[in-house]
Write a protein that holds these residues in place. Structure first.
Motif, PDB file in Angstrom:
ATOM      1  N   ALA A   1      15.324  31.074  55.428  1.00 18.89           N
ATOM      2  CA  ALA A   1      16.245  30.305  56.267  1.00 18.89           C
ATOM      3  C   ALA A   1      15.796  28.857  56.383  1.00 18.89           C
ATOM      4  O   ALA A   1      16.617  27.925  56.366  1.00 18.89           O
ATOM      5  CB  ALA A   1      16.348  30.942  57.652  1.00 18.89           C
ATOM      6  N   GLN A   2      14.488  28.653  56.500  1.00 13.12           N
ATOM      7  CA  GLN A   2      13.980  27.290  56.632  1.00 13.12           C
ATOM      8  C   GLN A   2      14.206  26.473  55.371  1.00 13.12           C
ATOM      9  O   GLN A   2      14.580  25.309  55.429  1.00 13.12           O
ATOM     10  CB  GLN A   2      12.486  27.326  56.972  1.00 13.12           C
ATOM     11  N   VAL A   3      13.989  27.092  54.208  1.00  8.42           N
ATOM     12  CA  VAL A   3      14.149  26.327  52.972  1.00  8.42           C
ATOM     13  C   VAL A   3      15.619  25.990  52.738  1.00  8.42           C
ATOM     14  O   VAL A   3      15.950  24.924  52.213  1.00  8.42           O
ATOM     15  CB  VAL A   3      13.543  27.098  51.775  1.00  8.42           C
ATOM     16  N   ARG A   4      16.519  26.880  53.152  1.00 10.38           N
ATOM     17  CA  ARG A   4      17.951  26.586  52.997  1.00 10.38           C
ATOM     18  C   ARG A   4      18.383  25.403  53.869  1.00 10.38           C
ATOM     19  O   ARG A   4      19.337  24.697  53.540  1.00 10.38           O
ATOM     20  CB  ARG A   4      18.776  27.821  53.371  1.00 10.38           C
ATOM     21  N   ALA A   5      17.680  25.208  54.987  1.00  8.91           N
ATOM     22  CA  ALA A   5      18.058  24.136  55.929  1.00  8.91           C
ATOM     23  C   ALA A   5      17.434  22.786  55.586  1.00  8.91           C
ATOM     24  O   ALA A   5      17.658  21.809  56.305  1.00  8.91           O
ATOM     25  CB  ALA A   5      17.649  24.541  57.347  1.00  8.91           C
ATOM     26  N   LEU A   6      16.664  22.708  54.498  1.00  7.90           N
ATOM     27  CA  LEU A   6      15.924  21.484  54.192  1.00  7.90           C
ATOM     28  C   LEU A   6      16.726  20.453  53.402  1.00  7.90           C
ATOM     29  O   LEU A   6      16.231  19.352  53.147  1.00  7.90           O
ATOM     30  CB  LEU A   6      14.632  21.822  53.437  1.00  7.90           C
ATOM     31  N   GLY A   7      17.911  20.768  53.005  1.00  7.03           N
ATOM     32  CA  GLY A   7      18.731  19.772  52.304  1.00  7.03           C
ATOM     33  C   GLY A   7      18.268  19.487  50.892  1.00  7.03           C
ATOM     34  O   GLY A   7      18.461  18.377  50.382  1.00  7.03           O
ATOM     35  N   ILE A   8      17.661  20.477  50.236  1.00 15.04           N
ATOM     36  CA  ILE A   8      17.233  20.313  48.840  1.00 15.04           C
ATOM     37  C   ILE A   8      18.407  20.685  47.947  1.00 15.04           C
ATOM     38  O   ILE A   8      18.775  21.862  47.858  1.00 15.04           O
ATOM     39  CB  ILE A   8      16.004  21.192  48.544  1.00 15.04           C
ATOM     40  N   LYS A   9      19.005  19.694  47.280  1.00 16.35           N
ATOM     41  CA  LYS A   9      20.228  19.990  46.541  1.00 16.35           C
ATOM     42  C   LYS A   9      20.372  19.252  45.210  1.00 16.35           C
ATOM     43  O   LYS A   9      21.206  19.632  44.391  1.00 16.35           O
ATOM     44  CB  LYS A   9      21.437  19.672  47.421  1.00 16.35           C
ATOM     45  N   GLU A  10      19.543  18.200  44.983  1.00 15.80           N
ATOM     46  CA  GLU A  10      19.734  17.430  43.760  1.00 15.80           C
ATOM     47  C   GLU A  10      18.413  16.810  43.311  1.00 15.80           C
ATOM     48  O   GLU A  10      17.466  16.668  44.082  1.00 15.80           O
ATOM     49  CB  GLU A  10      20.764  16.325  43.994  1.00 15.80           C
ATOM     50  N   LYS A  11      18.381  16.456  42.056  1.00 13.45           N
ATOM     51  CA  LYS A  11      17.208  15.804  41.490  1.00 13.45           C
ATOM     52  C   LYS A  11      17.179  14.355  41.978  1.00 13.45           C
ATOM     53  O   LYS A  11      18.173  13.634  41.859  1.00 13.45           O
ATOM     54  CB  LYS A  11      17.279  15.851  39.975  1.00 13.45           C
ATOM     55  N   ILE A  12      16.046  13.921  42.560  1.00 17.45           N
ATOM     56  CA  ILE A  12      15.962  12.534  43.037  1.00 17.45           C
ATOM     57  C   ILE A  12      15.049  11.674  42.168  1.00 17.45           C
ATOM     58  O   ILE A  12      15.131  10.450  42.215  1.00 17.45           O
ATOM     59  CB  ILE A  12      15.516  12.457  44.510  1.00 17.45           C
ATOM     60  N   SER A  13      14.161  12.309  41.395  1.00 18.14           N
ATOM     61  CA  SER A  13      13.317  11.533  40.473  1.00 18.14           C
ATOM     62  C   SER A  13      12.635  12.484  39.505  1.00 18.14           C
ATOM     63  O   SER A  13      12.439  13.672  39.803  1.00 18.14           O
ATOM     64  CB  SER A  13      12.253  10.716  41.221  1.00 18.14           C
ATOM     65  N   THR A  14      12.277  11.946  38.356  1.00 15.60           N
ATOM     66  CA  THR A  14      11.483  12.706  37.387  1.00 15.60           C
ATOM     67  C   THR A  14      10.688  11.716  36.552  1.00 15.60           C
ATOM     68  O   THR A  14      11.141  10.580  36.323  1.00 15.60           O
ATOM     69  CB  THR A  14      12.371  13.589  36.497  1.00 15.60           C
TER      70      THR A  14
END
Length: 564
Positions: free
Chosen positions: A335-348
């Motif tokens: 539940a916590q990881v779903r709420a963290l707003g991780i949804k797209e690549k920001i850097s590589t």
């Protein structure tokens, strides 16, 4: 002849007559003042005698309006402050003041007021406790000087004495009383004198412990023993990393050991990988995130281990300490990881290296350890804190690294390439750099001014997730490259600009021999500036400068030792 009354009857009769007259006057007085403030009553110089309570309240509010708004001047330790009564929650309590003045049913003293004289009543004040406390805390923030107890920390294995320092602080309750009492004065002024606070441990005592007990504390390793006869060693460097000496409240210092990092490293020795807890995370398949669920597992009890090592250091007893393995929840749930707003690549970012050298093994090993780790909002990521000491038990091997201006072989050598790759992912992800240390020599496979070395326990590589979203770290490697990718919610578009190289210095050529000699190619020293440019919607919102100085790398030729 008139009949004469005896003297003994005349006097009592006269007294009785006087009493009757007085009672009559009092009765008349009671009728006159009933429901009114007694005559001759003054509040802060304002006459409210003879007024009905409501009228008296109105007069006080009207006459004291200016005084109620007048700022209160406060002087504390040479500082001057001005407090607004409204912001401090202070106000005239007119009803309570009139009630205290006798507005309503008269007392016996009120009935006799014409004969016993006027009186003065202090105004009653309403105070909002929270606002008044906040006003005083604002003063304390500027005036208080926190007490610092003496203590000991470590620089490597060297104890560093932290000298005690006296402090001072405002008596909050006394300051609040003084400010409340000054309210409504024609010239409200308050002087607050901070109270001195003294350390419990003398500077001499701190120095003594630093030179004796603190040195002995990190002179030998600890041996950890656990289930199944498993063992692990805590080297002096790891002891120093978690150890502090703090005031014990009795005029001396006591050891205090934080076993968090040691317990994390011990987990790998005492808990099989299949039984370890697993944080919720994501894997990436075909460019899309897929949840990997968390699980509860087993882990070394860090609190119990810390207490055990602290106790052993305090008593000077055995350095063999048993560890306790307990049920350990995951750090991050589904539940916590779903709420963290991780949804797209920001850097590589990807760096290249030659194939198949021992350092490649170390780069790939550290990449596997870090892969899938999630950094929460506000959290500082420490590469050394997560990975710990590089050792053979976890697959690290000896490889060249720079130490004191020369290449030497050390277990874990080469992982600075992973640190450099991650630094660039941080750079282009728009995240906060906390600690990075460029190599002393420029290494051509890295971007000049945008790279970082790392060793254990220092220098570390640390960065802060200063975004409101979690950051997922994903790593990937080939035989000739290492990549670090961050997933989160994108905030900025990042550009990099570099100056030319300047203050260029040539390198020396030298020779050496011996079995530990490692050739060095030689490289010029120089300075360079790099700017990180933050953009949002095409507009520059921030620029950050990184200044780097590279020393000349000598060209070292290793000659064969005669007789070999």
């Amino acid at each position: 002849m008139l009949e004469r009354f005896p003297r003994r009857l005349v006097v009592p009769s006269a007294i009785a007559l006087v009493v009757v007259l007085l009672l009559g006057l009092v009765a008349v007085r009671a009728l006159m003042v009933a429901g009114k403030v007694p005559g001759g009553t003054r509040v802060a110089g304002i006459d409210i005698g003879g007024l009905a309570p409501r009228a008296a309240e109105a007069r006080l509010a009207r006459e004291l309006a200016d005084d109620a708004e007048r700022p209160i001047a406060v002087t504390a330790a040479g500082h001057r402050f001005t407090i607004s009564p409204a912001e401090a929650g202070l106000a005239l309590d007119a009803p309570a003041t009139v009630a205290a003045a006798g507005g309503g049913a008269p007392s016996p003293a009120d009935l006799l007021r014409p004969w016993i004289g006027a009186r003065t009543v202090e105004p009653r004040v309403k105070a909002d406790a929270a606002k008044l406390s906040a006003a005083v805390e604002g003063i304390a923030k500027e005036v208080d000087r926190p007490l610092r107890e003496g203590g000991i920390r470590y620089a490597g294995l060297r104890p560093v004495a932290v000298a005690p320092r006296p402090g001072n602080e405002i008596d909050r309750a006394a300051a609040q009383r003084a400010i409340k009492e000054a309210f409504l004065d024609p010239r409200p002024q308050v002087t607050v004198s901070p109270r001195p606070t003294a350390p419990t441990v003398s500077a001499e005592r701190v120095r003594q412990i630093a030179q004796t007990t603190a040195k002995a504390a990190v002179a030998r390793p600890f041996l950890l023993t656990g289930p199944g006869g498993r063992k692990a060693t805590v080297p002096p460097a790891d002891i120093a990393r978690g150890l502090r000496f703090v005031a014990d409240g009795r005029g001396s210092l006591r050891p205090q050991f934080d076993a968090t990092a040691v317990a994390r490293a011990a987990d790998k020795r005492f808990v099989p990988a299949a039984q370890a807890p697993r944080d919720a995370t994501y894997t990436v398949k075909k460019g899309r995130l897929q949840l990997v669920s968390a699980r509860t597992g087993q882990g070394v009890d860090a609190a119990a281990l810390g207490q055990a090592i602290t106790g052993a250091l305090a008593s000077g007893g055995s350095r063999t300490v048993p560890v306790r393995v307990v049920t350990t929840p995951p750090r991050i749930t589904d539940a916590q990881v779903r709420a963290l707003g991780i949804k797209e690549k920001i850097s590589t970012y990807t760096t290249q290296h030659p194939c198949c050298a021992p350092r490649v093994t170390n780069i790939q090993t550290i990449a596997r350890i870090v892969d899938g780790h999630i950094v929460r909002p506000g959290e500082i990521f420490s590469l050394n804190g997560l990975v710990g000491r590089r050792d053979r038990a976890r697959g690290f091997v000896p490889a060249p690294m720079i130490l004191n201006g020369r290449y030497v072989n050390d277990v874990g050598g080469g992982v600075s390439q992973f640190a450099t790759t991650m630094f660039n992912a941080v750079f282009f992800g728009g995240l906060q750099d906390v600690q990075h240390t460029p190599h002393s020599f420029y290494i051509s496979r890295y971007p000049a001014g945008r790279e970082s070395t790392v060793s254990y326990p220092q220098p570390d590589f640390r960065w802060r997730n200063d975004s409101p979203h979690g950051v997922l770290i994903k790593t990937a490697y080939t035989s000739t490259s290492i990549s670090v990718t961050f997933w989160s919610t994108k905030r900025y578009d990042i550009e990099s600009q570099s100056s030319g190289r300047y203050a260029v210095r040539g390198f020396e050529t030298t020779t050496d021999s011996g079995p530990k000699c490692i050739p060095m190619p030689g490289a010029e020293g120089f300075k360079i500036d790099v700017w990180r440019i933050f953009k949002k919607d095409g507009r520059v919102v921030r620029r950050q400068k990184f200044h780097t100085v590279y020393l000349p790398e000598p060209k070292l030729t290793c000659e064969e030792t005669p007789g070999r």
